[in-house]
Design an enzyme around this catalytic site. Structure first.
Site, short mmCIF file in Angstrom:
data_model
loop_
_atom_site.label_atom_id
_atom_site.label_comp_id
_atom_site.label_asym_id
_atom_site.label_seq_id
_atom_site.Cartn_x
_atom_site.Cartn_y
_atom_site.Cartn_z
N PRO A 1 0.83 -1.21 0.00
CG PRO A 1 -0.71 -1.56 1.70
CD PRO A 1 0.60 -2.04 1.20
N GLY B 1 2.73 4.51 1.16
CA GLY B 1 3.25 5.00 2.43
C GLY B 1 3.88 3.95 3.31
CB THR B 2 4.02 0.30 3.24
OG1 THR B 2 4.17 0.14 1.83
CG2 THR B 2 2.55 0.21 3.59
N GLY B 3 6.77 2.39 2.81
CA GLY B 3 8.22 2.45 2.85
C GLY B 3 8.92 1.78 1.69
CE LYS B 4 5.01 0.76 -2.84
NZ LYS B 4 4.14 1.31 -1.79
CB THR B 5 10.22 5.34 -2.25
OG1 THR B 5 9.16 5.13 -3.18
CG2 THR B 5 11.27 6.24 -2.90
CD GLU C 1 -21.09 11.02 16.45
OE1 GLU C 1 -20.43 9.98 16.71
OE2 GLU C 1 -21.30 11.40 15.29
#
Length: 649
Positions: free
Chosen positions: A238, A240-244, A462
């Site tokens: 997904p 934002g999980t840190g692939k880059t 609520e």
């Protein structure tokens, strides 16, 4: 230090621009055009009437008619010595040296001018000579001839430079280098600060990536056993999980050249440019082998072929993909180049790209669990100025279920901004809680105009969520409830969901019942419903449809699923089930939702007095927490042990 200073000074020097050369050439042409036909000595101007007077008195030796529009007057020797002519000749030496006329003027119609001269000559017996001449400006004609072509070429070069990467200096920014690769090269001489120590969690992914790096460093360790280097690794997960970030760590750890670029860098409006850039990229990598190529967002060029091209025309993206497939595992593949790619849409990638021999490994980078979130918080909290002994990373990890690494980084940054906005000297626990609320629910809008009746309805809505979730075993435990508007919502309830690997039908039904508790409370108290349950209805409809069509949790539909994990169903126009089955699916979805709605109404009817009391407390305080519910309802009948974080040995 001196070397760095010299390098800094050299960077400050203004770069020479080629546009100055173009400007000098244009100015030179203009100067030649306007000054080419004139000399340093400029003849004085006169008028046709004065010329007629000079002509009648016999002072004119000859008249030169130039280009049928201008007359140059040459006086006789006696006339030049007259005072009236001497006073008008400012630089007589230059005029005499250049054989320039004594006077010049422009006349109107040539025929009239010739008739006037003939009349004066016949009447006064003047023997003035009339000569016709033609003058031309060679440089001006050349300029006029070449200017349109130069203008067209200049505009073309300007547009090409803009479209191929701007006016900057890289290879991609030059019109004649448009087919060159745009990859950024990192080598051992470039200081890349990111390493595997900066990547928290992702232990399995790091292990596989580290193995690739280790293979490039010590290939004999694997080749001695007959192993072969993998051709490629695909990071899937997904956003934002840190692939880059993992790829950046590879660039920091690997002692080999590392080429980094995005999938969109291959895309261009010109035919063949993408394939040319792929060839150039692998050529550069082969020259520096062993090397690593990282392609971020590879789905930009790696989508399945033939699925989105309805026109039947040639697709440049498909040509680029074909070239990439050939370079990765073609006839003359260089085995010392490893390709690492990242995407969050692995389902749309071409099957030829995913086969063994190309992307041999698919590394799944999932959302972090509670232990990995704690490690990620430890990394991002280091640069912050914190209140001592107040921030508990284990507590923060429990408060952020489902957050990715990018979300956690955003929480830490938002907490620092909130603390600075308050004028605090350090970041505290409440700042982090406010940051989580800000990211999940949006910004508070305390100045939003709400009528008392609307505020009462929001409080009951609520309170209904809180009451039903408190009374159901599998519903997520409540953290807090607020009726302060946030983002697009008029009120919100925060829960702490359990992190389950599998979900049972009872758990899904309890969550749906708690979600419908708001609308059920409006029905019980006011005997009418409102539009405030839109997001609730959207959520339960998706859950019910998933139960029936995806997970096979409905008795009438049976153990069937209509989910396509390959992602190819989005290109189909037909549903994977018949019309009769579609009607049954719709009926079962409606039945599931209505059953949970009636169940929520029954629970609230049973605890109606406590529901009203909770709504009043919420109206008074606007924000209530778990302790307020325990005061009204007592201990939750379904006590659960909180999950603890166990550090791996």
């Amino acid at each position: 230090m001196a070397k760095d200073k010299n390098k800094l000074d050299s960077n400050k020097k203004p770069k020479f621009s080629a546009y100055w050369i173009y400007a000098i050439i244009v100015v030179g042409f203009l100067a030649l055009n306007f000054l080419g036909s004139s000399s340093w000595g400029t003849s004085p101007k006169t008028t046709p009437s004065d010329f007629n007077n000079f002509l009648r008195k016999g002072e004119v030796e000859k008249v030169v008619i130039v280009n049928r529009r201008e007359a140059k007057v040459f006086l006789t020797t006696d006339a030049k010595n007259l005072d009236k002519h001497k006073s008008k000749k400012g630089n007589s030496f230059l005029l005499a040296a250049n054989n320039e006329p004594d006077y010049q003027f422009e006349f109107g119609d040539l025929q009239n001018f010739e008739n006037q001269i003939s009349k004066i000559k016949s009447e006064d017996g003047v023997r003035t000579q009339v000569i016709y001449d033609t003058e031309s400006n060679v440089w001006g004609e050349i300029l006029i001839t070449l200017l349109p072509f130069a203008l067209i070429i200049g505009v073309w070069i300007f547009i090409m430079r803009r479209m191929s990467g701007g006016g900057g200096g890289g290879a991609g920014g030059q019109i004649f280098n448009i087919g060159k690769s745009k990859a950024k090269l990192f080598d051992e001489n470039i200081d890349v600060k990111t390493s595997f120590a900066n990547v928290a969690g992702l232990e399995g992914a790091k292990e596989e990536v580290q193995e690739i790096v280790d293979f490039l460093k010590h290939p004999e360790k694997y080749t001695a056993l007959g192993g072969k280097i993998p051709k490629g690794a695909l990071l899937v997960g997904p956003p934002g999980t840190g692939k880059t970030l993992l790829a950046k760590a590879v660039a920091g750890e690997a002692k080999v050249p590392f080429f980094s670029l995005s999938g969109s860098d291959f895309v261009e409006m010109f035919v063949g440019v993408g394939a040319s850039r792929v060839r150039d990229l692998f050529k550069q990598a082969a020259e520096k082998s062993p090397a690593i190529i990282f392609i971020d967002e590879i789905d930009a060029i790696g989508r399945a072929r033939g699925k989105s091209n309805f026109s039947g025309s040639n697709d440049e993206r498909e040509n680029t993909l074909n070239q990439l497939l050939t370079e990765m595992d073609g006839f003359a593949t260089n085995t010392n180049v490893i390709v690492i790619a990242a995407t969050n849409r692995a389902d749309v990638l071409d099957k030829a790209l995913m086969r063994a021999g190309r992307f041999d490994r698919q590394i799944f980078v999932d959302l972090p669990d509670i232990r990995e979130r704690k490690e990620i918080f430890d990394v991002h909290l280091k640069p912050l100025k914190k209140v001592e002994n107040e921030l508990d990373t284990e507590f923060m990890a429990k408060q952020t279920p489902g957050f990715s690494g990018a979300d956690i980084a955003n929480v830490c940054n938002e907490a620092a901004l909130i603390a600075a906005r308050k004028g605090s000297k350090a970041v505290g626990k409440q700042d982090f809680l406010d940051a989580v609320d800000r990211i999940v629910g949006g910004l508070e809008k305390k100045n939003k105009i709400i009528t008392p009746d609307e505020k009462h309805a929001i409080a009951i809505h609520e309170a209904g969520h809180a009451t039903v979730s408190w009374m159901l075993e599998h519903a997520s435990p409540l953290v807090k409830v607020t009726i302060v508007p946030r983002g697009q919502s008029l009120g919100a309830a925060w829960y702490l969901p359990e992190e389950r690997l599998i979900v049972r039908p009872d758990q899904m039904l309890d969550e749906m019942c708690a979600t419908l508790g708001g609308r059920a409370a409006e029905k019980v108290i006011f005997n009418e419903i409102s539009t405030g349950a839109l997001s609730d209805l959207e959520k339960v409809t998706k859950q019910a449809r998933a139960m029936v069509t995806i997970y096979g949790l409905n008795d009438k539909i049976g153990n069937l699923t209509y989910y396509d994990s390959s992602g190819q169903s989005e290109y189909n126009f037909n549903k994977p089930y018949s019309e009769q089955t579609g009607e049954l699916i719709d009926q079962e979805i409606s039945n599931i939702i209505e059953q949970q709605y009636q169940r929520a109404i029954a629970l609230l009817e049973l605890h109606k007095d406590k529901l009203i009391e909770l709504g009043d407390v919420l109206l008074e305080k606007e924000v209530i927490f778990k302790d307020n519910l325990e005061t009204i309802f007592g201990e939750r009948p379904f006590g659960k042990k909180e999950e603890t974080i166990v550090d791996p040995v």
